[in-house]
Design a protein around this motif. Sequence first.
Motif, mmCIF file in Angstrom:
data_model
loop_
_atom_site.group_PDB
_atom_site.id
_atom_site.type_symbol
_atom_site.label_atom_id
_atom_site.label_comp_id
_atom_site.label_asym_id
_atom_site.label_seq_id
_atom_site.Cartn_x
_atom_site.Cartn_y
_atom_site.Cartn_z
ATOM 1 N N VAL A 17 -7.152 15.926 67.192
ATOM 2 C CA VAL A 17 -5.951 15.462 67.885
ATOM 3 C C VAL A 17 -6.077 13.953 68.086
ATOM 4 N N LYS A 47 -4.382 10.024 69.019
ATOM 5 C CA LYS A 47 -3.397 9.420 69.901
ATOM 6 C C LYS A 47 -3.075 7.996 69.482
ATOM 7 N N GLN A 66 0.024 15.999 73.535
ATOM 8 C CA GLN A 66 -1.295 16.624 73.387
ATOM 9 C C GLN A 66 -1.623 17.471 74.611
ATOM 10 N N LEU A 76 -1.037 21.219 74.401
ATOM 11 C CA LEU A 76 -2.068 22.124 73.903
ATOM 12 C C LEU A 76 -2.876 22.686 75.087
ATOM 13 N N PHE A 85 -10.906 15.819 69.978
ATOM 14 C CA PHE A 85 -9.797 15.881 70.924
ATOM 15 C C PHE A 85 -10.269 15.178 72.189
ATOM 16 N N SER A 129 -4.878 17.701 61.338
ATOM 17 C CA SER A 129 -4.819 16.652 62.347
ATOM 18 C C SER A 129 -3.457 16.662 63.001
ATOM 19 N N LEU A 130 -3.454 16.706 64.327
ATOM 20 C CA LEU A 130 -2.218 16.557 65.090
ATOM 21 C C LEU A 130 -2.171 15.112 65.567
ATOM 22 N N GLU A 166 -0.274 12.266 67.785
ATOM 23 C CA GLU A 166 0.686 11.917 68.830
ATOM 24 C C GLU A 166 0.820 10.396 68.869
#
Lengths: 429, 259
Positions: free
Chosen positions: B11, B13, B21, B24, B43, B58-59, B61
């Motif tokens: 995750v 940023k 995030q 989650l 994360f 991969s997330l 934000e």
Amino acid sequence: MKSRTIKVDYLARVEGEGALHVKISNNTVTDVKFKIWEPPRLFEAFLRGRNYSEAPDITARICGICPIAYQMAAAQAMEDAFGVTVDGQLRALRRLIFCGEWIESHALHVYLLHAPDFLGYEDAIQMAKDHPDIVQQGLQLKKIGNELMILLGGREIHPINLRVGGFYRVPTKQELAPFIDKLKWARDAALETVRWTATLPFPDFEQDYEFVALRHPDEYAITEGRLVSNKGLDIAVREYDDHFAEEHVPYTNALHSVLKERGAYLVGPLARYSVNFDKLSPLAREAAGDAGLGPVCRNPFKSIVVRSVETLYACDESLRLIDEYEMPEKPAVEVDPRAATACGCSEAPRGTLYHRYRVDDQGVILDAKIVAPTSQNQKRIESDLWQFIPKHMDLPPDQLTWRCEQAIRNYDPCISCATHFLKLHIERD
Amino acid sequence: MPSSRKPKLAVWKFASCDGCQLSLLDCEDELLAVAGQVDIAYFPEASRAMVKGSYELSLVEGSVTTPHDIELIQQVRRRSKCLVTIGACATAGGIQALRNFADVQEFVSIVYAAPEYIKTLDTSTAIADHVHVDFELRGCPINKVQLLEVVSAFLHGRKPNIPPYSVCMECKRRGTVCVMVAHGTPCLGPVTQAGCGAICPAYYRGCYGCFGPKETPNTNSLSRWWSHLGVKEQDLARAFRTFNAWAEAFREESVAHEK
């Protein structure tokens, strides 16, 4: 003499991006810089030209963890400017949704972000392998806070139901009724949380803080009050700028706040608790006493216990508010804008939040100033580290680093608010 | 046979409020189950453990606003098999993209006493403006149920079931009376993508567009309806210029009503 460098490039379990640089020469700390490199998002600039009614929704986007604090500070500032009073059950509902935010934010920090430090885990997921019941309890407590925000606000992150003057829609008594049992469970869970956190190992570390918090004659202040400290400050919110200043220092994207007369100060759970202990509910006061806390707490590591006490209070207070609730006739008070300076404060979970706007007679924002809790605590965080590190110089580097991170996490810093993510760099030469 | 190793999730940023995030961590009932299926390898908001290497998912934000961001997003792309953006900042530049309509140096000097200390780009832009993005999840904030759907879909190698239609569809399904037709309340629902659950109209408020434009939005027509309701030009411009201000359809509509 031996010299060391300890470096942490990314402080985890905080909201946002920050770093810490510490220099040690001849076993003496020579420099501490708590750096916030969260990229600036320039809210105060783009608020110019927006309508007063947009301020709550726009400023909520400063922080996904405490949007209610932002919405309330903005709404109350505008109401103050336009001579509007939001009282009775509308005021009670605002306090209730704020209690929801305290419960979710405090449970998040206590269980998922801070407790792993005390028990030596990298994160709560690792912790859950050995302590599944504790982590589950924290998650369920957090969920109840979020559910209150969902009912009253529409959703838990960036709620949509708050406005200048009140709400768009108010709940019926029946909608609140299911929360009575949930909150009774939450109150028990919070009480257990106070007992459990009190058993964690705390370093012997007390500081002579100037605690600054809102204080209200009738209640544990959350949404409004006077700004009061243990060292003589007692001012109306409107006088904030006469007593506090913001300094821009080169190494951080967040402005440092100081009391003009005395420098660094502290906001947040420790400050609220110590300024307003007498206003806690009897249950919360008793639990604090049983947990070994006096009416003042000067050990920042014990903030985890104080947060738990505040969570207990928020559950207790929510039950009281729901018990006394009668659905108001109108969801909001009418608002007529006029040219004025608007000032508002609220107690975000991590501390006092201040908003000031200048608005024209059409309600268009001419300028805006927002002082987030973490920017107020930055200098105090640095002072703690100046004091803390020399006492723990003997620890192995990785342990000292972890301890420094923990000392910063004591503050539940919200770096997103202050401008985000911590890099820790301890240099010894 | 695939190995039994759990897929790695990261995750990331960029410029943002952390709210997406946080979604989650707000999956209180599912978080530990998710952690049982994937290795939450990176994360920082939740963990000190930061596993280096590459990640299956991969997330991302936040929006790109600094020279450092431009470099970082390239690295993130190289190290990620799938890259999914989460939220209005990563997908459309966020509220901070209001700078794109203004002089950023002036903005910086309004906020900071010593603007020379601040390094920032002139624009706040979406992740897809910089690297290939496999899927964009909308919302300010995102809906956590949709997030779980996206994570689940990518881990199973299927397309996420995220409908691109408008908020109106969700109002109908929810049984909410149209606030615009029944009460004359201006609403962006007809041009805004569904996903929130049509919360605002259920609270007697017009949609304010936090999920950004739906597929093929007729913003021009909606603006005419708003004008019939008495909404002034500058207020129309402001309405399209919020959390998805830099999304093309909203951007063009806001510019059309400026001055």
